[in-house]
Design a protein around this motif. Structure first.
Motif, PDB file in Angstrom:
ATOM      1  N   ARG A 250       0.832  -1.205   0.000  1.00  0.00           N
ATOM      2  CA  ARG A 250       0.000   0.000   0.000  1.00  0.00           C
ATOM      3  C   ARG A 250       0.861   1.246   0.000  1.00  0.00           C
ATOM      4  NH1 ARG A 250      -5.535  -0.920   3.155  1.00  0.00           N
ATOM      5  NH2 ARG A 250      -5.995  -2.911   2.177  1.00  0.00           N
ATOM      6  N   LEU A 251       0.342   2.257  -0.629  1.00  0.00           N
ATOM      7  CA  LEU A 251       1.063   3.537  -0.612  1.00  0.00           C
ATOM      8  C   LEU A 251       0.601   4.321   0.597  1.00  0.00           C
ATOM      9  CD1 LEU A 251       1.056   5.104  -4.160  1.00  0.00           C
ATOM     10  CD2 LEU A 251       2.920   3.967  -2.958  1.00  0.00           C
ATOM     11  N   GLY A 253      -0.349   7.319   2.891  1.00  0.00           N
ATOM     12  CA  GLY A 253      -0.849   8.668   2.608  1.00  0.00           C
ATOM     13  C   GLY A 253      -1.955   8.687   1.566  1.00  0.00           C
ATOM     14  N   PHE A 254      -2.417   7.490   1.154  1.00  0.00           N
ATOM     15  CA  PHE A 254      -3.508   7.418   0.170  1.00  0.00           C
ATOM     16  C   PHE A 254      -4.566   6.441   0.675  1.00  0.00           C
ATOM     17  CE2 PHE A 254       0.193   8.908  -1.958  1.00  0.00           C
ATOM     18  CZ  PHE A 254      -0.290   9.881  -2.825  1.00  0.00           C
ATOM     19  N   ARG A 257     -10.786   5.106   5.151  1.00  0.00           N
ATOM     20  CA  ARG A 257     -11.947   4.285   5.466  1.00  0.00           C
ATOM     21  C   ARG A 257     -13.254   5.047   5.226  1.00  0.00           C
ATOM     22  NH1 ARG A 257     -12.744  -0.088   8.689  1.00  0.00           N
ATOM     23  NH2 ARG A 257     -11.122  -0.961   7.393  1.00  0.00           N
ATOM     24  N   LYS A 304      -5.993   0.166  -9.327  1.00  0.00           N
ATOM     25  CA  LYS A 304      -7.197  -0.179  -8.551  1.00  0.00           C
ATOM     26  C   LYS A 304      -8.402   0.509  -9.169  1.00  0.00           C
ATOM     27  CE  LYS A 304      -4.754  -2.260  -5.303  1.00  0.00           C
ATOM     28  NZ  LYS A 304      -4.901  -3.649  -4.917  1.00  0.00           N
ATOM     29  N   ASN A 312      -4.812  11.207   1.534  1.00  0.00           N
ATOM     30  CA  ASN A 312      -5.434  11.414   2.845  1.00  0.00           C
ATOM     31  C   ASN A 312      -4.630  12.429   3.651  1.00  0.00           C
ATOM     32  OD1 ASN A 312      -3.344  10.036   4.335  1.00  0.00           O
ATOM     33  ND2 ASN A 312      -4.244   8.074   3.706  1.00  0.00           N
TER      34      ASN A 312
END
Ligand code: COA
Length: 377
Positions: A250-251, A253-254, A257, A304, A312
């Motif tokens: 996962r990256l 900062g992106f 929820r 995705k 985020n």
């Protein structure tokens, strides 16, 4: 047998009414104390934002002066608390462990018991604890708080021993206001659970610090900074992102929820970071940050499809806090320095119309075991 619906992680369950903040994850809106977060974060001092949460209205100039002075009077910690922080620093304990130990002891020497005073004490003392721990970790002595500086400025001052410039203070203050409250997140819920037993606010804040420590809650901006620095050195965001996504990672900062669009706090913090870096920061680093966001957002959409994975709050938190001079290891404690405003406001709100928070669990264990004495097992 309990037939009630199982709400794992309490997702979608409403357990309190609040006037403090509201999140619309589909639209990407965040209201704090009745204001869109961008308006509050960019206009208020931290003290004003805190007064707003405590009183549900903005202060007059005289009220703000009195509130600021009261907070400033509550900043010092006892020598014994410093000793604990020194021990933690010398032992190499994580900063959030030091913060938790420090805040747990914060009221022992004050005799303060009323909730409003205790709330202000908790807010006032968190920067002192974080900064003292950091100074010990650097092998230097803590810096006494300066009552003449406002909350954010004094935090930076206690970290470095030098009076900070206004651009850094405004940058930090915008961050603190942006994340001061965010609905019933895990640490805020923890604080409300503790205060709902009619315990005290320092206990509630101690529990909240413990909840915030977890990597699922407050831990992302440090890894975001590592990632940005790596990409700044390599100059190749695309291959960084592809390597991560190809490996199924996962990256940082992106994604979020609740938010299905760009986190509104990312917009506020990117603006604040831009203003800060324009005013004389490391412009080349900030270029890496904005270029990375663009590349990563495009590639996340490619990898995705159908998932809205956007920036985020943690992404620009890392850029902004790094710029204003907060050390990477203090990112999560600095989150606590901000969020303690929300924690304590939620505690005061819970106390106004308290009902013990006591959900249920569905029992899935055995029911008909036969006791065997120790010697027979
Ligand atoms: N990078 C790459 N892929 C991501 C991603 C990210 N940051 N966030 C989510 N995804 C992918 C997941 O792999 C999953 O893909 P799949 O359906 O092919 O398996 C899909 O998006 C949905 O993931 P899910 O775990 O259901 O999303 P979530 O809503 O539970 O996740 C986070 C929210 C914040 C936990 C998640 O986005 C994340 O881990 N982000 C990185 C850490 C971070 O920045 N945390 C700070 C949050 S403020």
């Amino acid at each position: 047998m309990d037939e009630s619906e199982l709400a794992r992680g309490l997702e979608g369950v409403t357990v309190a009414e609040t006037r403090l903040s509201d999140i619309d994850g589909e639209a990407g809106d965040l209201v704090v104390g009745g204001f869109p977060v961008a308006d509050l974060a960019t206009n208020a001092t931290y003290e004003e934002a805190l007064f707003l949460l405590y009183n549900d209205r903005l202060p007059t100039a005289a009220e703000l002066d009195a509130f600021r002075a009261d907070l400033a009077d509550r900043r010092s910690v006892a020598d014994e608390v410093r000793d604990v922080l020194r021990m933690a620093a010398e032992a190499g304990d994580p900063p959030m462990d030091a913060l938790r130990a420090g805040v747990a002891a914060a009221n022992l020497d004050t005799g303060e018991a009323n909730p409003e005073g205790t709330a202000r004490r908790a807010v006032a003392v968190l920067p002192t604890i974080a900064a003292a721990y950091w100074r010990y970790r650097q092998g230097t002595a803590p810096v006494e708080p300066d009552g003449g500086l406002r909350h954010a400025a004094n935090y930076l001052y206690m970290l470095t021993g030098e009076e900070p410039d206004e651009a850094s203070v405004r940058g930090l203050e915008t961050y603190l206001n942006t994340v001061i409250d965010h609905g019933l997140n895990a640490s805020t819920f923890a604080a409300r659970v503790v205060i709902s037993t009619e315990s005290d606010i320092v206990s509630a804040v101690t529990a909240a610090v413990g909840a915030l420590k977890g990597p699922l809650h407050g831990g992302a901006p440090g890894p975001v900074l590592d990632m940005l620095q790596e990409v700044h050195d390599s100059g190749d965001p695309e291959s960084y992102v592809r390597t991560k996504l190809d490996a199924g990672e996962r990256l940082m900062g992106f994604g979020h929820r609740v938010y299905r669009v760009r986190d509104p706090r990312a917009a506020v913090l990117s603006g604040a970071a831009e203003r800060f870096y324009d005013a004389g920061g490391d412009a080349a680093f900030f270029e890496t940050v904005t270029a990375f966001e663009e590349v990563a957002t495009d590639l996340l959409a490619e990898y995705k499809p159908g998932r809205s994975l956007e920036t985020n709050v943690e992404f620009y938190t890392a850029a902004l806090l790094h710029g204003v001079g907060i050390p990477r290891d203090l990112f999560t404690p600095t989150f606590a320095v901000a969020r303690v405003g929300g924690w304590t406001a939620h505690c005061l709100e819970q106390l106004q119309d308290n009902r013990l928070i006591r959900p249920r669990a569905r029992y899935v264990g055995d029911r008909d075991r036969t006791w065997r004495p120790l010697a027979d097992r």
